[in-house]
Design an enzyme around this catalytic site. Structure first.
Site, short mmCIF file in Angstrom:
data_model
loop_
_atom_site.label_atom_id
_atom_site.label_comp_id
_atom_site.label_asym_id
_atom_site.label_seq_id
_atom_site.Cartn_x
_atom_site.Cartn_y
_atom_site.Cartn_z
N ASN A 59 0.85 -1.19 0.00
CA ASN A 59 0.00 0.00 0.00
C ASN A 59 0.89 1.24 0.00
O ASN A 59 1.98 1.23 0.56
CB ASN A 59 -0.86 -0.01 1.28
CG ASN A 59 -1.78 1.20 1.38
OD1 ASN A 59 -2.46 1.55 0.42
ND2 ASN A 59 -1.79 1.85 2.54
N HIS A 71 0.91 5.12 1.36
CA HIS A 71 0.21 6.00 2.28
C HIS A 71 0.90 7.38 2.24
O HIS A 71 2.13 7.46 2.33
CB HIS A 71 0.25 5.43 3.70
CG HIS A 71 -0.52 6.26 4.66
ND1 HIS A 71 -1.90 6.22 4.74
CD2 HIS A 71 -0.13 7.20 5.54
CE1 HIS A 71 -2.31 7.10 5.63
NE2 HIS A 71 -1.26 7.71 6.15
N THR A 74 -0.93 -5.69 6.45
CA THR A 74 -1.29 -6.72 7.42
C THR A 74 -2.68 -6.38 7.95
O THR A 74 -3.29 -5.40 7.50
CB THR A 74 -0.27 -6.75 8.59
OG1 THR A 74 -0.17 -5.41 9.11
CG2 THR A 74 1.10 -7.22 8.15
C1 GRF Z 1 -2.74 9.03 -2.83
O1 GRF Z 1 -2.41 10.17 -2.09
C2 GRF Z 1 -2.45 7.79 -2.02
O2 GRF Z 1 -1.34 7.88 -1.24
C3 GRF Z 1 -3.68 7.74 -1.15
O3 GRF Z 1 -4.74 8.12 -2.02
C4 GRF Z 1 -4.24 8.96 -3.05
C5 GRF Z 1 -4.60 8.32 -4.36
O4 GRF Z 1 -4.29 9.11 -5.47
N1 GRF Z 1 -3.80 6.48 -0.49
P1 GRF Z 1 -4.38 8.53 -6.94
O5 GRF Z 1 -5.73 7.85 -7.10
O6 GRF Z 1 -3.25 7.55 -7.12
O7 GRF Z 1 -4.25 9.72 -7.84
#
Ligand code: GRF
Length: 207
Positions: A108, A110, A147
């Protein structure tokens, strides 16, 4: 060849960074088998289809219960037979059965330096709002294995990004994407595809 499936909910700029990385050779040994969105109207599905990649929506709205949606999502993922599942802005809680079945094979991205500004309720612009509220001078992004616990899995890579005077959640989100997310996520996939990362005692080690 690492077969990846990307799960998305929104604009798909991280997905685009992956598509571009595979096309320009900065991500090697990797094949994008499909993209699944929980949201019908998103740009991500268009991005995938424009690149000739299988793309489908599995929406909770089409199922009577969360259980049934979880089953359908897992079934769709299984059909694509991924070696690695990439959550690229996927705002749905990953079904526990998926975490179990693909243990060590889900990552993922974040948009903060975990363990700051993460966990339940910290998603999308919220993360940047909270960072600005707290007045941090540096934020960033983190790629980690998934996880059971929200944003608690082993950290693969992090990249700091400065907060600037006058930032809004939107300007900060954009800078974190440009300077960190779009670089970190493709690189992490390339590292996994080329066996450069392993989990040892709950932590990621390189080499
Ligand atoms: C990103 O900031 C990612 O880190 C978060 O949601 C956003 C998604 O952006 N979890 P995109 O759909 O990839 O433009």
């Amino acid at each position: 060849m690492l077969r990846i499936v990307v799960l998305v909910s929104g604009g798909g700029t991280n997905l685009q960074a992956i598509i571009d990385g595979i096309a320009d050779g900065s991500i090697t040994n990797t094949e994008l088998a499909g993209v699944i969105s929980n949201n019908k109207t998103v740009k991500s599905l268009e991005r995938a289809r424009a690149a000739g990649i299988f793309a489908e929506c599995v929406s909770p709205k089409d199922y009577e219960s969360r259980e049934l949606f979880n089953d359908a999502l897992l079934e769709k993922v299984d059909e694509l037979q991924p070696d690695l599942i990439v959550l690229a802005g996927f705002l749905v809680k990953v079904p526990p059965r998926m975490v179990e079945r693909y243990s060590g094979r889900i990552i993922n991205i974040h948009p903060s330096l975990i363990p700051s500004f993460c966990g339940v309720g910290y998603y999308g612009l919220k993360v940047h709002e909270k960072a600005l509220e707290r007045g941090v001078k540096v934020t960033g992004a983190t790629v980690h294995f998934v996880t059971e616990g929200m944003d608690e899995g082993p950290i693969i890579a992090q990249k700091p990004v400065p907060v600037e005077e006058g930032d809004t959640p939107e300007t900060l989100q954009r800078r974190v994407m440009e300077q960190a997310e779009w670089i970190l996520l493709p690189r992490a996939i390339d590292d996994i595809a080329n066996d450069r990362v392993r989990i040892v005692d709950g932590r990621v080690v390189r080499g």
